[in-house]
Write a protein that holds these residues in place. Structure first.
Motif, PDB file in Angstrom:
ATOM      1  N   CYS A  65      18.644   9.385   2.659  1.00  0.00           N
ATOM      2  CA  CYS A  65      18.756   9.912   4.020  1.00  0.00           C
ATOM      3  C   CYS A  65      17.807  11.071   4.223  1.00  0.00           C
ATOM      4  N   PHE A  66      17.735  11.977   3.232  1.00  0.00           N
ATOM      5  CA  PHE A  66      16.832  13.121   3.368  1.00  0.00           C
ATOM      6  C   PHE A  66      15.393  12.652   3.485  1.00  0.00           C
ATOM      7  N   THR A  67      15.019  11.678   2.627  1.00  0.00           N
ATOM      8  CA  THR A  67      13.638  11.195   2.671  1.00  0.00           C
ATOM      9  C   THR A  67      13.329  10.569   4.014  1.00  0.00           C
ATOM     10  N   ALA A  68      14.286   9.808   4.547  1.00  0.00           N
ATOM     11  CA  ALA A  68      14.037   9.142   5.818  1.00  0.00           C
ATOM     12  C   ALA A  68      13.899  10.155   6.942  1.00  0.00           C
ATOM     13  N   ILE A  69      14.694  11.223   6.895  1.00  0.00           N
ATOM     14  CA  ILE A  69      14.618  12.210   7.966  1.00  0.00           C
ATOM     15  C   ILE A  69      13.360  13.056   7.816  1.00  0.00           C
ATOM     16  N   ASP A  70      13.071  13.507   6.591  1.00  0.00           N
ATOM     17  CA  ASP A  70      11.966  14.435   6.378  1.00  0.00           C
ATOM     18  C   ASP A  70      10.615  13.745   6.381  1.00  0.00           C
ATOM     19  N   ASN A  71      10.554  12.575   5.800  1.00  0.00           N
ATOM     20  CA  ASN A  71       9.294  11.855   5.583  1.00  0.00           C
ATOM     21  C   ASN A  71       8.255  12.773   4.946  1.00  0.00           C
ATOM     22  N   PRO A  72       8.515  13.249   3.736  1.00  0.00           N
ATOM     23  CA  PRO A  72       7.671  14.295   3.172  1.00  0.00           C
ATOM     24  C   PRO A  72       6.234  13.865   2.922  1.00  0.00           C
ATOM     25  N   ASN A  73       6.016  12.570   2.674  1.00  0.00           N
ATOM     26  CA  ASN A  73       4.646  12.127   2.455  1.00  0.00           C
ATOM     27  C   ASN A  73       3.976  11.662   3.732  1.00  0.00           C
ATOM     28  N   HIS A  74       4.624  11.861   4.856  1.00  0.00           N
ATOM     29  CA  HIS A  74       4.079  11.482   6.162  1.00  0.00           C
ATOM     30  C   HIS A  74       3.619  10.042   6.171  1.00  0.00           C
ATOM     31  N   LEU A  75       4.507   9.157   5.757  1.00  0.00           N
ATOM     32  CA  LEU A  75       4.150   7.746   5.733  1.00  0.00           C
ATOM     33  C   LEU A  75       4.360   7.150   7.110  1.00  0.00           C
ATOM     34  N   SER A  76       3.417   6.306   7.509  1.00  0.00           N
ATOM     35  CA  SER A  76       3.622   5.592   8.758  1.00  0.00           C
ATOM     36  C   SER A  76       4.157   4.215   8.420  1.00  0.00           C
ATOM     37  N   LYS A  77       4.580   3.474   9.477  1.00  0.00           N
ATOM     38  CA  LYS A  77       5.109   2.141   9.245  1.00  0.00           C
ATOM     39  C   LYS A  77       4.056   1.264   8.593  1.00  0.00           C
ATOM     40  N   LEU A  78       2.798   1.452   9.032  1.00  0.00           N
ATOM     41  CA  LEU A  78       1.733   0.622   8.486  1.00  0.00           C
ATOM     42  C   LEU A  78       1.553   0.861   7.001  1.00  0.00           C
ATOM     43  N   ASP A  79       1.624   2.150   6.604  1.00  0.00           N
ATOM     44  CA  ASP A  79       1.484   2.453   5.175  1.00  0.00           C
ATOM     45  C   ASP A  79       2.540   1.727   4.377  1.00  0.00           C
ATOM     46  N   MET A  80       3.767   1.788   4.883  1.00  0.00           N
ATOM     47  CA  MET A  80       4.867   1.230   4.108  1.00  0.00           C
ATOM     48  C   MET A  80       4.762  -0.285   4.041  1.00  0.00           C
ATOM     49  N   VAL A  81       4.399  -0.908   5.174  1.00  0.00           N
ATOM     50  CA  VAL A  81       4.294  -2.368   5.163  1.00  0.00           C
ATOM     51  C   VAL A  81       3.163  -2.798   4.236  1.00  0.00           C
TER      52      VAL A  81
ATOM     53  N   HIS B 239       7.844  -9.655   9.514  1.00  0.00           N
ATOM     54  CA  HIS B 239       9.269  -9.431   9.280  1.00  0.00           C
ATOM     55  C   HIS B 239       9.554  -7.966   9.016  1.00  0.00           C
ATOM     56  N   PHE B 240       8.699  -7.326   8.216  1.00  0.00           N
ATOM     57  CA  PHE B 240       8.962  -5.932   7.885  1.00  0.00           C
ATOM     58  C   PHE B 240       8.713  -5.012   9.062  1.00  0.00           C
ATOM     59  N   GLN B 241       7.762  -5.405   9.920  1.00  0.00           N
ATOM     60  CA  GLN B 241       7.474  -4.554  11.073  1.00  0.00           C
ATOM     61  C   GLN B 241       8.682  -4.459  11.991  1.00  0.00           C
ATOM     62  N   SER B 242       9.569  -5.462  11.913  1.00  0.00           N
ATOM     63  CA  SER B 242      10.699  -5.429  12.825  1.00  0.00           C
ATOM     64  C   SER B 242      11.736  -4.389  12.425  1.00  0.00           C
ATOM     65  N   TYR B 243      11.624  -3.845  11.226  1.00  0.00           N
ATOM     66  CA  TYR B 243      12.577  -2.810  10.836  1.00  0.00           C
ATOM     67  C   TYR B 243      12.078  -1.449  11.297  1.00  0.00           C
ATOM     68  N   SER B 244      13.028  -0.512  11.405  1.00  0.00           N
ATOM     69  CA  SER B 244      12.617   0.826  11.823  1.00  0.00           C
ATOM     70  C   SER B 244      12.027   1.559  10.621  1.00  0.00           C
ATOM     71  N   LEU B 245      11.445   2.717  10.927  1.00  0.00           N
ATOM     72  CA  LEU B 245      10.780   3.490   9.883  1.00  0.00           C
ATOM     73  C   LEU B 245      11.759   3.926   8.806  1.00  0.00           C
ATOM     74  N   GLU B 246      12.959   4.337   9.244  1.00  0.00           N
ATOM     75  CA  GLU B 246      13.931   4.820   8.254  1.00  0.00           C
ATOM     76  C   GLU B 246      14.371   3.690   7.347  1.00  0.00           C
ATOM     77  N   THR B 247      14.585   2.519   7.950  1.00  0.00           N
ATOM     78  CA  THR B 247      15.064   1.402   7.142  1.00  0.00           C
ATOM     79  C   THR B 247      14.046   1.011   6.087  1.00  0.00           C
ATOM     80  N   LEU B 248      12.745   1.170   6.449  1.00  0.00           N
ATOM     81  CA  LEU B 248      11.724   0.778   5.480  1.00  0.00           C
ATOM     82  C   LEU B 248      11.750   1.664   4.250  1.00  0.00           C
TER      83      LEU B 248
END
Lengths: 101, 271
Positions: free
Chosen positions: B95-111, B178-187
């Motif tokens: 939860c902390f990681t999802a809220i803070d996003n310390p590495n400033h990852l975007s959805k594209l990075d994660m996908v 498929h992964f793009q359909s999830y939100s940033l936190e879920t990823l």
């Protein structure tokens, strides 16, 4: 695992995780019981929502029990670190400079 | 734990100063609160430790939209004994990681990270020199691959040697969609699950509720379990890693589910 088994195990785990062993005020226990009541009655034979709720319940059960077992194994096998200076002194019968003469 | 519910109301009380977690190099911080409770506001649910609101390591207020997630985090904090073992509180960490996003990852990075993982998926690397192991892999891993191919209309093939499996661009596009359909936190939760299992196929199977958490961890450690039968089981290594993987995966699955599911309860009108 069937629904009732999961429920019993969940309450058991929550009881162990609670600080004083009493889950009467536990938020999680109340939520779990409320969820079970909510999905208890359904007239459909294959109720996706109930299966999903049971899956979530089992996942949470796995989470709590794995954490507890991990901690037990860790406590049993993890090194205790060095002896403190006082312990070493007591072992060989010495007194520390801070002890009264 | 006391429950304070103020649903759909603006907080009248002053929010007490939050709690910052200073990274300490020595022992973990002592448990400084006696009770944990929950606060539901308009924006979401917050966790309250002894009248102090919980804050993330960066200092922002901890708010989640899903109530069961907040309850689980509060239970986690409540379950700490004398010290707060932050490294073992996987749900809170997610939860902390999802809220803070310390590495400033975007959805594209994660996908992209997930797509690049596909070529190194554990389940696709099989070994045909030892017949027992090969049988085990065929019986256990092949059905999961088939399920994945059918669910996502891909054509992932396993490989029998060290060359990585071929993942076509279309497969990547379909999985990316498929992964793009999830939100940033879920990823964040997804990536945690993939890192735990070292396999996207198994992570998807467990999140789609096709496998239980224990089964997924067993499949991820299939070769290790196979070797254990010959060489023996060492409790402080094998059991420990199994329990750790299970707890991490369970936290990830819970996080993903609680973040992306919304509760629809249709009451039948008895009229």
């Amino acid at each position: 695992m069937s629904g009732t088994k999961v429920l019993r195990s969940l309450l058991h785990e929550l009881r162990q995780a609670a600080p004083n062993g009493c889950i009467k005020d536990s938020l999680a226990a109340r939520y779990v019981l409320a969820q079970y009541k909510k999905f208890a009655t359904t007239e459909q034979q294959f109720c996706k929502a109930r299966n999903e709720a049971t899956f979530l319940g089992q996942t949470y059960l796995t989470y709590l029990s794995s954490q507890r077992k991990y901690l037990e194994i860790y406590k049993e096998y993890h090194g205790r670190g060095e002896r403190s200076v006082r312990d070493t002194a007591d072992l060989v019968g010495f007194k520390l400079p801070s002890d009264p003469k | 734990m006391a429950v304070v519910h103020t649903k759909c109301q603006v907080e009248a009380r002053e929010p007490a100063f939050g709690v910052l977690f200073f990274p300490s190099a020595a022992s973990p911080p002592k448990r400084f609160y006696k009770k944990t409770s929950l606060l539901s506001g308009g924006g979401g649910c917050e966790v309250v430790l002894d009248h102090r609101k919980l804050k993330t390591p960066k200092g922002t207020s901890f708010v989640v939209r899903s109530e069961p997630l907040a309850i689980a985090v509060a239970t986690e904090f409540d379950a700490q004994k004398e010290h707060i073992e932050r490294s073992r509180m996987h749900l809170s960490a997610l939860c902390f990681t999802a809220i803070d996003n310390p590495n400033h990852l975007s959805k594209l990075d994660m996908v992209n990270y997930l797509l690049n993982f596909m070529a190194t998926d554990t389940v696709l690397f099989q070994y045909d020199d030892e017949t027992d192991l090969q049988d085990l892999q065929v019986n256990e891993w092949d059905p999961v691959i088939a399920w994945f191919n059918q669910r996502f209309q891909t054509n992932l093939q396993k490989t029998m040697n060290i060359t990585p499996p071929q993942v076509s661009e279309e497969d990547k596009m379909r999985v990316a969609k498929h992964f793009q359909s999830y939100s940033l936190e879920t990823l964040h939760g997804f990536i945690f699950a993939v890192d735990t299992l070292k396999s996207i196929i198994l992570a998807c199977a467990v999140i789609e509720q096709m496998l239980t958490v224990e089964k997924a961890v067993t499949l991820a450690r299939l070769e290790e379990e196979y070797q254990l039968k010959f060489w023996g089981r060492v409790e402080w290594a094998h059991d420990l890693s199994q329990q750790e993987l299970q707890s991490r995966l369970a936290a990830a699955v819970l996080f993903v589910h609680l973040n992306c599911s919304e509760n629809f309860v249709k009451q039948k009108s008895i009229l």
